[in-house]
Design an enzyme around this catalytic site. Sequence first.
Site, PDB file in Angstrom:
ATOM      1  N   SER A   7      75.807 170.591  87.000  1.00 33.75           N
ATOM      2  CA  SER A   7      77.154 169.647  86.866  1.00 33.75           C
ATOM      3  C   SER A   7      78.263 170.286  87.049  1.00 33.75           C
ATOM      4  O   SER A   7      78.437 171.317  85.920  1.00 33.75           O
ATOM      5  CB  SER A   7      76.912 168.822  85.568  1.00 33.75           C
ATOM      6  OG  SER A   7      78.182 168.380  85.078  1.00 33.75           O
ATOM      7  N   ASP A  34      80.328 164.390  87.660  1.00 35.41           N
ATOM      8  CA  ASP A  34      80.577 163.546  86.789  1.00 35.41           C
ATOM      9  C   ASP A  34      81.830 162.684  86.709  1.00 35.41           C
ATOM     10  O   ASP A  34      82.832 163.457  86.354  1.00 35.41           O
ATOM     11  CB  ASP A  34      80.350 164.282  85.463  1.00 35.41           C
ATOM     12  CG  ASP A  34      78.680 164.479  85.065  1.00 35.41           C
ATOM     13  OD1 ASP A  34      78.024 163.661  85.028  1.00 35.41           O
ATOM     14  OD2 ASP A  34      78.632 165.960  84.555  1.00 35.41           O
ATOM     15  N   MET A  36      84.308 160.090  85.163  1.00 35.12           N
ATOM     16  CA  MET A  36      84.464 159.412  83.769  1.00 35.12           C
ATOM     17  C   MET A  36      85.994 158.793  83.887  1.00 35.12           C
ATOM     18  O   MET A  36      86.884 159.342  84.178  1.00 35.12           O
ATOM     19  CB  MET A  36      84.352 160.342  82.661  1.00 35.12           C
ATOM     20  CG  MET A  36      83.092 161.263  82.523  1.00 35.12           C
ATOM     21  SD  MET A  36      82.783 161.931  81.085  1.00 35.12           S
ATOM     22  CE  MET A  36      81.665 163.027  81.444  1.00 35.12           C
ATOM     23  N   MET A  67      80.251 157.317  85.442  1.00 32.95           N
ATOM     24  CA  MET A  67      80.504 156.809  83.845  1.00 32.95           C
ATOM     25  C   MET A  67      81.581 156.012  83.938  1.00 32.95           C
ATOM     26  O   MET A  67      82.695 156.185  83.327  1.00 32.95           O
ATOM     27  CB  MET A  67      80.449 157.801  82.926  1.00 32.95           C
ATOM     28  CG  MET A  67      79.009 158.552  82.837  1.00 32.95           C
ATOM     29  SD  MET A  67      78.951 160.144  82.235  1.00 32.95           S
ATOM     30  CE  MET A  67      79.262 161.276  83.798  1.00 32.95           C
ATOM     31  N   MET A 136      69.813 159.541  80.487  1.00 30.28           N
ATOM     32  CA  MET A 136      70.575 160.135  79.733  1.00 30.28           C
ATOM     33  C   MET A 136      69.817 160.756  78.312  1.00 30.28           C
ATOM     34  O   MET A 136      69.460 160.061  77.786  1.00 30.28           O
ATOM     35  CB  MET A 136      71.907 159.511  79.259  1.00 30.28           C
ATOM     36  CG  MET A 136      72.871 159.044  80.304  1.00 30.28           C
ATOM     37  SD  MET A 136      73.518 160.231  81.329  1.00 30.28           S
ATOM     38  CE  MET A 136      74.153 161.300  80.028  1.00 30.28           C
ATOM     39  N   GLY A 141      79.870 161.585  78.235  1.00 29.98           N
ATOM     40  CA  GLY A 141      81.143 161.751  77.968  1.00 29.98           C
ATOM     41  C   GLY A 141      81.478 163.344  77.879  1.00 29.98           C
ATOM     42  O   GLY A 141      82.626 163.524  78.377  1.00 29.98           O
ATOM     43  N   PHE A 142      80.701 163.975  77.355  1.00 30.69           N
ATOM     44  CA  PHE A 142      81.139 165.598  77.345  1.00 30.69           C
ATOM     45  C   PHE A 142      79.855 166.508  77.471  1.00 30.69           C
ATOM     46  O   PHE A 142      78.648 166.052  77.422  1.00 30.69           O
ATOM     47  CB  PHE A 142      81.422 165.737  75.930  1.00 30.69           C
ATOM     48  CG  PHE A 142      82.619 164.875  75.556  1.00 30.69           C
ATOM     49  CD1 PHE A 142      84.047 165.524  75.952  1.00 30.69           C
ATOM     50  CD2 PHE A 142      82.617 163.681  75.024  1.00 30.69           C
ATOM     51  CE1 PHE A 142      85.065 164.753  75.417  1.00 30.69           C
ATOM     52  CE2 PHE A 142      83.644 162.954  74.599  1.00 30.69           C
ATOM     53  CZ  PHE A 142      84.934 163.309  75.082  1.00 30.69           C
ATOM     54  N   GLY A 144      77.834 170.126  76.833  1.00 24.77           N
ATOM     55  CA  GLY A 144      77.478 170.856  75.897  1.00 24.77           C
ATOM     56  C   GLY A 144      77.050 170.218  74.479  1.00 24.77           C
ATOM     57  O   GLY A 144      77.119 170.649  73.536  1.00 24.77           O
ATOM     58  N   ASP A 174      69.685 163.911  82.079  1.00 26.12           N
ATOM     59  CA  ASP A 174      71.062 164.658  82.090  1.00 26.12           C
ATOM     60  C   ASP A 174      71.753 164.754  80.809  1.00 26.12           C
ATOM     61  O   ASP A 174      71.564 163.517  80.100  1.00 26.12           O
ATOM     62  CB  ASP A 174      71.974 163.571  82.825  1.00 26.12           C
ATOM     63  CG  ASP A 174      73.568 163.952  83.129  1.00 26.12           C
ATOM     64  OD1 ASP A 174      73.871 165.319  82.607  1.00 26.12           O
ATOM     65  OD2 ASP A 174      74.282 163.341  83.580  1.00 26.12           O
ATOM     66  N   GLY A 175      71.900 165.786  80.133  1.00 30.45           N
ATOM     67  CA  GLY A 175      72.376 165.973  79.041  1.00 30.45           C
ATOM     68  C   GLY A 175      71.658 167.054  78.042  1.00 30.45           C
ATOM     69  O   GLY A 175      70.486 166.728  77.858  1.00 30.45           O
ATOM     70  N   GLY A 176      72.156 168.209  77.832  1.00 28.05           N
ATOM     71  CA  GLY A 176      71.462 169.164  77.044  1.00 28.05           C
ATOM     72  C   GLY A 176      70.230 169.899  77.608  1.00 28.05           C
ATOM     73  O   GLY A 176      69.499 170.542  76.737  1.00 28.05           O
ATOM     74  N   GLY A 196      74.971 171.064  82.958  1.00 29.52           N
ATOM     75  CA  GLY A 196      76.137 171.746  83.256  1.00 29.52           C
ATOM     76  C   GLY A 196      76.144 173.093  82.266  1.00 29.52           C
ATOM     77  O   GLY A 196      76.010 174.398  82.967  1.00 29.52           O
ATOM     78  N   SER A 197      76.299 173.301  81.160  1.00 28.62           N
ATOM     79  CA  SER A 197      76.412 174.277  80.231  1.00 28.62           C
ATOM     80  C   SER A 197      75.618 175.438  80.592  1.00 28.62           C
ATOM     81  O   SER A 197      75.813 176.663  80.587  1.00 28.62           O
ATOM     82  CB  SER A 197      76.357 173.984  78.751  1.00 28.62           C
ATOM     83  OG  SER A 197      77.168 172.802  78.656  1.00 28.62           O
TER      84      SER A 197
HETATM   85  C1  DX5 Z   1      77.363 164.083  80.077  1.00 27.13           C
HETATM   86  C2  DX5 Z   1      77.296 164.245  81.566  1.00 27.13           C
HETATM   87  C3  DX5 Z   1      76.592 165.459  82.068  1.00 27.13           C
HETATM   88  C4  DX5 Z   1      77.018 166.622  81.488  1.00 27.13           C
HETATM   89  C5  DX5 Z   1      76.122 167.514  81.080  1.00 27.13           C
HETATM   90  O1  DX5 Z   1      77.981 163.112  79.920  1.00 27.13           O
HETATM   91  O2  DX5 Z   1      76.778 163.104  82.420  1.00 27.13           O
HETATM   92  O3  DX5 Z   1      76.203 165.580  83.490  1.00 27.13           O
HETATM   93  O4  DX5 Z   1      77.849 167.516  82.502  1.00 27.13           O
HETATM   94  O5  DX5 Z   1      76.322 168.720  80.376  1.00 27.13           O
HETATM   95  P1  DX5 Z   1      75.322 169.613  79.395  1.00 27.13           P
HETATM   96  O6  DX5 Z   1      74.374 170.103  80.421  1.00 27.13           O
HETATM   97  O7  DX5 Z   1      76.325 170.711  79.151  1.00 27.13           O
HETATM   98  O8  DX5 Z   1      74.817 168.680  78.661  1.00 27.13           O
HETATM   99 ZN    ZN Z   2      76.116 163.455  84.585  1.00 32.68          ZN
END
Ligand code: DX5
Ligand code: ZN
Length: 218
Positions: A7, A34, A36, A67, A136, A141-142, A144, A174-176, A196-197
């Site tokens: 991401s 992503d 938003m 989103m 999800m 939304g964010f 990390g 997706d997420g963490g 992402g992170s």
């Molecule tokens: C969150 C996004 C994700 C986000 C994941 O709302 O949809 O795609 O980039 O980021 P990490 O991998 O850092 O949780």
């Molecule tokens: Zn995403």
Amino acid sequence: MVKVAPSILSADFSKLGEEIKRLEHAGADWIHIDVMDGVFVPNITIGQAVVKNLRPCTALPFDVHLMITKPERYVKEFAAAGADYITIHQEASDEITATLEEIHACGKKAGLSLNPETSFNAVIPYLDKIDLLLVMTVHPGFGGQAFMAECLPKVQAAKNLVEENGYQLEISVDGGINYETGQQAVTAGASVLAAGSAIFKAPNMQREIQQWHELSRQ
Ligand code: DX5
Ligand code: ZN
């Protein structure tokens, strides 16, 4: 092989084109984007103009995660901007079937996503109409945030229905996601890891992606 969809939410936004090329060289399969709107989620990120400008930077598929409220308003624009997968949220639209059909009519792959608090039952009626289910594993939304393992039974339930019914769809999480939570997700049945992170913070992005590629169901 498990697909890795980094991401760009975790990228340096002052040089997104270079960041995408870096991901491509490191072995990414898709680029997860992503989008938003500050309404469906409390954050604002990337719009269709940015997607269009990034399109020439890579031949990798763009996995566009909308989103946004009433995503049906923007399907044509993201399709024209160069999205390959367009994923909408179950919670964001009253016209899910029509919107998925519109995505297909644009010649794109259709995805459906569900938030952690949304029951898997809410997406079952659409499994034969989609190319991607995006589960999800954080509240969207964010970047990390911490992985929510309690969402994994949805991945397992989706995998079971895919195997029983022969649906042709990718199951993404997706997420963490990091190496450890990615392993849990793959074991539950995920075929795509969006992250992402963990990708952008990895000391060696190429090695990280390679290790994720080698994950298998356990
Ligand atoms: C969150 C996004 C994700 C986000 C994941 O709302 O949809 O795609 O980039 O980021 P990490 O991998 O850092 O949780
Ligand atoms: Zn995403």
